[in-house]
Design an enzyme around this catalytic site. Structure first.
Site, PDB file in Angstrom:
ATOM      1  N   GLY A   9       0.843  -1.193   0.000  1.00 33.92           N
ATOM      2  CA  GLY A   9       0.000   0.000   0.000  1.00 33.92           C
ATOM      3  C   GLY A   9       0.873   1.237   0.000  1.00 33.92           C
ATOM      4  O   GLY A   9       1.963   1.233  -0.561  1.00 33.92           O
ATOM      5  N   CYS A  10       0.436   2.280   0.646  1.00 37.37           N
ATOM      6  CA  CYS A  10       1.186   3.530   0.692  1.00 37.37           C
ATOM      7  C   CYS A  10       2.548   3.311   1.354  1.00 37.37           C
ATOM      8  O   CYS A  10       2.625   2.828   2.481  1.00 37.37           O
ATOM      9  CB  CYS A  10       0.395   4.588   1.465  1.00 37.37           C
ATOM     10  SG  CYS A  10       1.308   6.118   1.697  1.00 37.37           S
ATOM     11  N   PHE A  11       3.611   3.684   0.646  1.00 37.67           N
ATOM     12  CA  PHE A  11       4.938   3.399   1.189  1.00 37.67           C
ATOM     13  C   PHE A  11       5.292   4.198   2.440  1.00 37.67           C
ATOM     14  O   PHE A  11       6.110   3.769   3.245  1.00 37.67           O
ATOM     15  CB  PHE A  11       6.047   3.506   0.156  1.00 37.67           C
ATOM     16  CG  PHE A  11       6.091   4.722  -0.729  1.00 37.67           C
ATOM     17  CD1 PHE A  11       5.769   5.990  -0.287  1.00 37.67           C
ATOM     18  CD2 PHE A  11       6.498   4.582  -2.046  1.00 37.67           C
ATOM     19  CE1 PHE A  11       5.841   7.095  -1.116  1.00 37.67           C
ATOM     20  CE2 PHE A  11       6.580   5.678  -2.894  1.00 37.67           C
ATOM     21  CZ  PHE A  11       6.259   6.942  -2.419  1.00 37.67           C
TER      22      PHE A  11
END
Length: 143
Positions: A9-11
């Site tokens: 997902g969002c890093f």
């Protein structure tokens, strides 16, 4: 020092999560496994490049094993969700484990098989060997 690349997902969230653990030496966020050398955020987000938001994790195996890192990783993702984690949706938010050391594959496969036993749905975490050479150094892009 060892290296593993994780997509979940969002890093930024993945990076913050892993930065808290002993044995994690350094984390770097970027885009991996896409079709272009210098991806732009807008193109990645739109799914035009095939890149995935990824965290490069450099770690000391004497303080934290790959098995422990994978346990931590599987705690923060839904391994059965394809191209979506939480509110983040699209190919750039797919889950993946990208290894550079061939001996890591067996550990990754064993852990993933163990995790699969907890789900009726198929685990869809991408597992690939990431070869980084001078030409392919763009596998991870700092932003």
């Amino acid at each position: 020092m060892s290296v593993i690349y994780l997509a979940g997902g969002c890093f930024w969230g993945v990076q913050k999560y892993f930065d808290q653990f002993e044995g994690i030496i350094k984390t770097t966020v970027g885009y991996a496994n896409g079709r272009t050398e210098n991806p732009k955020y807008e193109d990645v987000k739109a799914g035009k490049t095939g890149h995935v938001e990824t965290v490069k994790i450099e770690y000391d195996e004497s303080l934290r094993s790959l098995n422990q890192i994978l346990d931590d990783y599987y705690k923060i993702i839904d391994p059965t969700s394809l191209n979506k984690q939480g509110e983040d949706e699209g190919i750039s938010y797919r889950t993946g484990i990208y290894y550079t050391n061939e001996s890591d594959l067996e550990i990754i496969q064993n852990k993933t098989n163990e995790i699969q036993k907890n789900y009726q749905e198929k685990v869809v975490v991408e597992i690939n060997h990431s070869i980084i050479s001078m030409k392919q150094r763009s596998i991870i892009k700092n932003i």
